[in-house]
Design a protein around this motif. Structure first.
Motif: not given
Length: 315
Positions: A183-197
Protein backbone atom coordinates in the motif's frame (compact mmCIF):
# COMPACT_ATOMS: atom_id res chain seq x y z
CA UNK A 1 -16.46 -35.52 22.58
CA UNK A 2 -18.17 -32.65 24.36
CA UNK A 3 -19.21 -29.50 22.52
CA UNK A 4 -16.90 -27.30 24.60
CA UNK A 5 -13.96 -29.62 23.86
CA UNK A 6 -14.70 -29.45 20.14
CA UNK A 7 -14.88 -25.67 20.16
CA UNK A 8 -11.53 -25.48 21.97
CA UNK A 9 -9.88 -27.66 19.30
CA UNK A 10 -11.54 -25.66 16.51
CA UNK A 11 -10.29 -22.35 17.92
CA UNK A 12 -6.75 -23.73 18.20
CA UNK A 13 -6.95 -24.81 14.55
CA UNK A 14 -8.17 -21.50 13.17
CA UNK A 15 -5.59 -19.57 15.19
CA UNK A 16 -2.48 -21.67 14.68
CA UNK A 17 -3.14 -23.70 11.50
CA UNK A 18 -5.37 -21.52 9.36
CA UNK A 19 -3.85 -18.16 10.30
CA UNK A 20 -7.12 -16.36 10.95
CA UNK A 21 -6.83 -12.81 12.24
CA UNK A 22 -6.83 -12.07 15.96
CA UNK A 23 -10.16 -10.23 15.54
CA UNK A 24 -11.82 -13.23 13.84
CA UNK A 25 -10.54 -15.71 16.43
CA UNK A 26 -11.79 -13.45 19.22
CA UNK A 27 -15.26 -13.25 17.62
CA UNK A 28 -15.37 -17.04 17.10
CA UNK A 29 -14.37 -17.58 20.73
CA UNK A 30 -17.18 -15.35 22.03
CA UNK A 31 -19.80 -16.94 19.80
CA UNK A 32 -18.85 -20.54 20.53
CA UNK A 33 -18.56 -19.94 24.27
CA UNK A 34 -22.13 -18.63 24.20
CA UNK A 35 -23.23 -21.62 22.10
CA UNK A 36 -21.63 -24.06 24.57
CA UNK A 37 -23.38 -22.32 27.50
CA UNK A 38 -26.72 -22.49 25.67
CA UNK A 39 -26.20 -26.17 24.87
CA UNK A 40 -25.28 -27.01 28.47
CA UNK A 41 -28.38 -25.21 29.76
CA UNK A 42 -30.42 -27.29 27.32
CA UNK A 43 -28.76 -30.50 28.58
CA UNK A 44 -26.99 -31.04 25.24
CA UNK A 45 -23.33 -31.22 26.15
CA UNK A 46 -22.22 -33.99 23.77
CA UNK A 47 -21.14 -33.15 20.23
CA UNK A 48 -23.74 -35.50 18.77
CA UNK A 49 -26.39 -33.09 20.07
CA UNK A 50 -24.87 -30.15 18.17
CA UNK A 51 -27.27 -30.39 15.26
CA UNK A 52 -29.24 -27.97 13.10
CA UNK A 53 -32.05 -27.78 15.64
CA UNK A 54 -29.70 -26.80 18.47
CA UNK A 55 -28.03 -24.15 16.33
CA UNK A 56 -31.34 -22.69 15.25
CA UNK A 57 -32.47 -22.61 18.86
CA UNK A 58 -29.32 -20.74 19.86
CA UNK A 59 -29.78 -18.18 17.08
CA UNK A 60 -33.44 -17.72 18.02
CA UNK A 61 -32.44 -17.15 21.65
CA UNK A 62 -29.96 -14.48 20.59
CA UNK A 63 -32.51 -12.83 18.34
CA UNK A 64 -34.96 -12.69 21.26
CA UNK A 65 -32.24 -10.95 23.28
CA UNK A 66 -32.39 -8.12 20.75
CA UNK A 67 -29.05 -8.65 19.05
CA UNK A 68 -28.54 -6.79 15.78
CA UNK A 69 -28.91 -8.49 12.42
CA UNK A 70 -25.23 -7.90 11.71
CA UNK A 71 -24.30 -9.76 14.91
CA UNK A 72 -26.61 -12.65 14.05
CA UNK A 73 -25.10 -12.83 10.56
CA UNK A 74 -21.67 -13.13 12.15
CA UNK A 75 -23.00 -15.86 14.45
CA UNK A 76 -24.20 -17.82 11.41
CA UNK A 77 -20.78 -17.43 9.78
CA UNK A 78 -19.15 -18.77 12.95
CA UNK A 79 -21.45 -21.80 12.99
CA UNK A 80 -20.83 -22.55 9.30
CA UNK A 81 -17.07 -22.41 9.80
CA UNK A 82 -17.28 -24.58 12.94
CA UNK A 83 -19.62 -27.04 11.22
CA UNK A 84 -17.34 -27.33 8.19
CA UNK A 85 -14.39 -28.07 10.50
CA UNK A 86 -16.41 -30.76 12.30
CA UNK A 87 -17.31 -32.36 8.98
CA UNK A 88 -13.75 -32.28 7.61
CA UNK A 89 -12.46 -33.88 10.79
CA UNK A 90 -15.02 -36.66 10.64
CA UNK A 91 -16.51 -35.63 14.00
CA UNK A 92 -20.02 -35.42 12.50
CA UNK A 93 -21.48 -36.97 9.33
CA UNK A 94 -22.20 -33.60 7.73
CA UNK A 95 -22.04 -29.86 8.37
CA UNK A 96 -24.96 -29.20 10.76
CA UNK A 97 -24.89 -25.48 9.88
CA UNK A 98 -25.09 -25.88 6.10
CA UNK A 99 -28.81 -25.02 5.98
CA UNK A 100 -28.59 -21.92 8.16
CA UNK A 101 -29.37 -18.60 6.49
CA UNK A 102 -28.04 -15.23 7.57
CA UNK A 103 -30.61 -12.52 8.36
CA UNK A 104 -30.60 -9.56 6.02
CA UNK A 105 -29.03 -6.60 7.72
CA UNK A 106 -30.26 -3.10 6.88
CA UNK A 107 -27.84 -1.42 4.52
CA UNK A 108 -26.07 1.40 6.32
CA UNK A 109 -23.54 3.61 4.62
CA UNK A 110 -20.29 4.10 6.55
CA UNK A 111 -19.48 7.39 8.22
CA UNK A 112 -17.20 9.50 6.06
CA UNK A 113 -15.47 12.70 7.12
CA UNK A 114 -15.48 15.79 4.94
CA UNK A 115 -12.18 17.04 3.52
CA UNK A 116 -12.03 19.91 5.99
CA UNK A 117 -12.69 17.58 8.93
CA UNK A 118 -9.82 15.21 8.17
CA UNK A 119 -7.60 18.25 7.56
CA UNK A 120 -8.46 19.63 11.01
CA UNK A 121 -7.73 16.26 12.66
CA UNK A 122 -4.32 15.94 11.02
CA UNK A 123 -3.45 19.59 11.64
CA UNK A 124 -4.23 19.18 15.35
CA UNK A 125 -2.04 16.08 15.47
CA UNK A 126 0.82 17.95 13.79
CA UNK A 127 0.59 20.84 16.27
CA UNK A 128 0.68 18.45 19.23
CA UNK A 129 3.67 16.61 17.77
CA UNK A 130 5.60 19.89 17.51
CA UNK A 131 6.44 19.57 21.23
CA UNK A 132 8.57 16.49 20.46
CA UNK A 133 6.72 14.24 22.91
CA UNK A 134 7.24 10.61 21.72
CA UNK A 135 3.55 9.72 22.16
CA UNK A 136 2.46 12.80 20.20
CA UNK A 137 4.89 11.96 17.40
CA UNK A 138 3.54 8.42 17.30
CA UNK A 139 -0.12 9.52 17.37
CA UNK A 140 0.42 11.90 14.47
CA UNK A 141 2.09 9.10 12.47
CA UNK A 142 -0.80 6.73 13.27
CA UNK A 143 -3.49 9.16 12.13
CA UNK A 144 -1.59 10.08 8.97
CA UNK A 145 -0.98 6.43 8.09
CA UNK A 146 -4.57 5.33 8.76
CA UNK A 147 -5.86 8.00 6.40
CA UNK A 148 -3.09 7.74 3.81
CA UNK A 149 -3.15 3.97 3.41
CA UNK A 150 -6.65 3.01 4.62
CA UNK A 151 -5.30 0.32 6.94
CA UNK A 152 -7.42 -1.73 9.29
CA UNK A 153 -6.58 -1.06 12.93
CA UNK A 154 -5.39 -4.65 13.38
CA UNK A 155 -3.08 -4.27 10.38
CA UNK A 156 -1.62 -1.08 11.79
CA UNK A 157 -0.98 -2.56 15.24
CA UNK A 158 0.73 -5.67 13.82
CA UNK A 159 2.72 -3.81 11.15
CA UNK A 160 6.39 -4.75 11.65
CA UNK A 161 9.15 -2.18 11.51
CA UNK A 162 10.44 -3.90 8.38
CA UNK A 163 7.04 -3.48 6.74
CA UNK A 164 7.73 0.20 6.13
CA UNK A 165 9.82 1.01 3.04
CA UNK A 166 10.83 4.62 3.67
CA UNK A 167 12.59 5.09 0.33
CA UNK A 168 9.71 3.79 -1.81
CA UNK A 169 7.06 5.23 0.54
CA UNK A 170 5.08 2.00 0.82
CA UNK A 171 3.99 -0.37 3.57
CA UNK A 172 3.72 -4.14 3.28
CA UNK A 173 0.60 -5.18 5.12
CA UNK A 174 -0.50 -8.63 6.26
CA UNK A 175 -4.28 -8.50 5.93
CA UNK A 176 -7.17 -10.88 6.43
CA UNK A 177 -6.48 -14.51 5.67
CA UNK A 178 -2.73 -13.89 5.84
CA UNK A 179 -2.76 -12.10 2.47
CA UNK A 180 0.04 -9.60 1.99
CA UNK A 181 -0.50 -6.42 0.01
CA UNK A 182 1.60 -3.37 -0.76
CA UNK A 183 0.00 0.00 0.00
CA UNK A 184 1.41 3.43 -0.89
CA UNK A 185 1.53 6.35 1.50
CA UNK A 186 1.69 10.05 0.75
CA UNK A 187 4.30 12.67 1.56
CA UNK A 188 2.62 13.98 4.78
CA UNK A 189 2.37 10.45 6.18
CA UNK A 190 5.98 9.76 5.20
CA UNK A 191 7.15 12.92 7.01
CA UNK A 192 5.16 12.01 10.13
CA UNK A 193 6.67 8.51 10.14
CA UNK A 194 10.17 9.90 9.67
CA UNK A 195 9.69 12.22 12.66
CA UNK A 196 8.34 9.36 14.76
CA UNK A 197 11.22 7.03 13.85
CA UNK A 198 13.80 9.78 14.38
CA UNK A 199 12.68 10.98 17.80
CA UNK A 200 9.71 8.97 19.04
CA UNK A 201 10.01 5.23 18.67
CA UNK A 202 13.41 4.82 20.31
CA UNK A 203 12.27 6.88 23.30
CA UNK A 204 9.22 4.62 23.70
CA UNK A 205 11.37 1.49 23.33
CA UNK A 206 13.67 2.74 26.10
CA UNK A 207 10.68 2.87 28.42
CA UNK A 208 10.19 -0.85 27.87
CA UNK A 209 13.85 -1.50 28.55
CA UNK A 210 13.65 0.44 31.78
CA UNK A 211 10.74 -1.74 32.85
CA UNK A 212 12.56 -4.90 31.85
CA UNK A 213 10.09 -5.44 29.03
CA UNK A 214 12.41 -5.79 26.04
CA UNK A 215 10.32 -8.65 24.69
CA UNK A 216 7.20 -6.50 24.76
CA UNK A 217 8.97 -3.97 22.52
CA UNK A 218 10.02 -6.74 20.19
CA UNK A 219 13.70 -6.80 21.11
CA UNK A 220 15.18 -10.28 21.21
CA UNK A 221 11.78 -11.94 21.10
CA UNK A 222 12.44 -13.91 17.94
CA UNK A 223 9.69 -12.01 16.10
CA UNK A 224 9.92 -8.83 14.09
CA UNK A 225 9.69 -5.67 16.20
CA UNK A 226 6.50 -3.68 15.64
CA UNK A 227 6.54 -0.27 13.99
CA UNK A 228 4.29 1.30 16.62
CA UNK A 229 4.84 1.02 20.35
CA UNK A 230 2.55 1.85 23.26
CA UNK A 231 3.18 4.48 25.91
CA UNK A 232 5.05 1.96 28.07
CA UNK A 233 7.14 0.72 25.19
CA UNK A 234 5.21 -2.50 24.60
CA UNK A 235 3.15 -3.48 21.61
CA UNK A 236 0.53 -0.91 20.65
CA UNK A 237 -2.99 -2.22 21.28
CA UNK A 238 -6.07 -1.77 19.10
CA UNK A 239 -7.88 -0.26 22.09
CA UNK A 240 -5.27 2.48 22.33
CA UNK A 241 -5.80 3.37 18.66
CA UNK A 242 -9.59 3.35 19.16
CA UNK A 243 -9.22 5.81 22.03
CA UNK A 244 -6.94 8.06 19.99
CA UNK A 245 -9.30 8.22 17.00
CA UNK A 246 -12.41 8.55 19.20
CA UNK A 247 -10.93 11.61 20.93
CA UNK A 248 -10.40 13.24 17.56
CA UNK A 249 -13.81 12.37 16.14
CA UNK A 250 -15.55 13.68 19.26
CA UNK A 251 -14.33 17.12 18.25
CA UNK A 252 -15.88 16.89 14.79
CA UNK A 253 -19.56 17.42 13.92
CA UNK A 254 -21.62 14.46 12.78
CA UNK A 255 -22.85 11.25 14.33
CA UNK A 256 -21.96 7.64 13.74
CA UNK A 257 -19.02 5.41 14.63
CA UNK A 258 -15.91 6.94 16.19
CA UNK A 259 -13.38 4.20 15.61
CA UNK A 260 -10.38 3.91 13.28
CA UNK A 261 -12.51 2.33 10.56
CA UNK A 262 -14.00 5.78 9.95
CA UNK A 263 -10.60 6.90 8.66
CA UNK A 264 -10.45 3.83 6.39
CA UNK A 265 -13.93 4.62 5.04
CA UNK A 266 -12.93 8.24 4.55
CA UNK A 267 -9.75 7.37 2.67
CA UNK A 268 -11.59 4.99 0.33
CA UNK A 269 -14.34 7.48 -0.40
CA UNK A 270 -11.92 10.35 -0.99
CA UNK A 271 -9.96 8.17 -3.43
CA UNK A 272 -13.11 7.46 -5.44
CA UNK A 273 -14.14 11.12 -5.25
CA UNK A 274 -10.74 11.96 -6.70
CA UNK A 275 -11.21 9.64 -9.66
CA UNK A 276 -9.45 6.46 -8.50
CA UNK A 277 -10.49 3.25 -10.22
CA UNK A 278 -12.72 0.98 -8.12
CA UNK A 279 -10.43 -2.02 -8.56
CA UNK A 280 -7.43 0.02 -7.46
CA UNK A 281 -9.29 0.95 -4.29
CA UNK A 282 -10.27 -2.71 -3.83
CA UNK A 283 -6.61 -3.73 -4.02
CA UNK A 284 -5.57 -0.98 -1.62
CA UNK A 285 -8.21 -1.96 0.94
CA UNK A 286 -7.44 -5.66 0.65
CA UNK A 287 -11.02 -6.64 -0.18
CA UNK A 288 -11.37 -10.12 -1.64
CA UNK A 289 -14.66 -9.15 -3.29
CA UNK A 290 -15.38 -6.07 -5.38
CA UNK A 291 -18.85 -5.97 -3.80
CA UNK A 292 -17.26 -4.97 -0.48
CA UNK A 293 -15.63 -1.98 -2.14
CA UNK A 294 -18.71 -0.90 -4.08
CA UNK A 295 -20.34 0.46 -0.92
CA UNK A 296 -18.02 3.45 -1.28
CA UNK A 297 -19.45 4.27 -4.70
CA UNK A 298 -22.82 4.69 -2.95
CA UNK A 299 -21.20 7.02 -0.44
CA UNK A 300 -19.62 9.05 -3.25
CA UNK A 301 -22.97 9.28 -5.04
CA UNK A 302 -24.73 10.47 -1.90
CA UNK A 303 -22.01 13.05 -1.25
CA UNK A 304 -22.30 14.28 -4.85
CA UNK A 305 -26.07 14.58 -4.51
CA UNK A 306 -25.72 16.47 -1.23
CA UNK A 307 -23.22 18.90 -2.73
CA UNK A 308 -25.52 19.39 -5.72
CA UNK A 309 -28.45 20.24 -3.46
CA UNK A 310 -26.30 22.71 -1.54
CA UNK A 311 -24.65 24.38 -4.51
CA UNK A 312 -27.05 24.34 -7.46
CA UNK A 313 -29.52 27.25 -7.51
CA UNK A 314 -32.30 25.07 -8.94
CA UNK A 315 -31.58 21.87 -7.00
Amino acid sequence: MRIDQATTRFLAAVEHEYGYSEHTVRAYRRDLADLADYAEAAGATELAACDLELMRGWLWDRQQRGLAATTLARNVATLKSFGAWLERGGHVPGNPASRLRSPKAPRELPRVLADEQITRILDRAERRAADGDPAHLRDRAILELLYASALRVSELCTLPLSGLDRRERIVRVLGKGGKERVVPLGAPAARALEDYLAAGRQALAERAAERGAERAAGAGSGSEPPLFLGNRGGKLTTNAVYRLVARELEQEPGGGPRGPHTLRHTAATHLLDGGADLRVVQEMLGHSSLASTQVYTHVSTERLAERYRQAHPRA
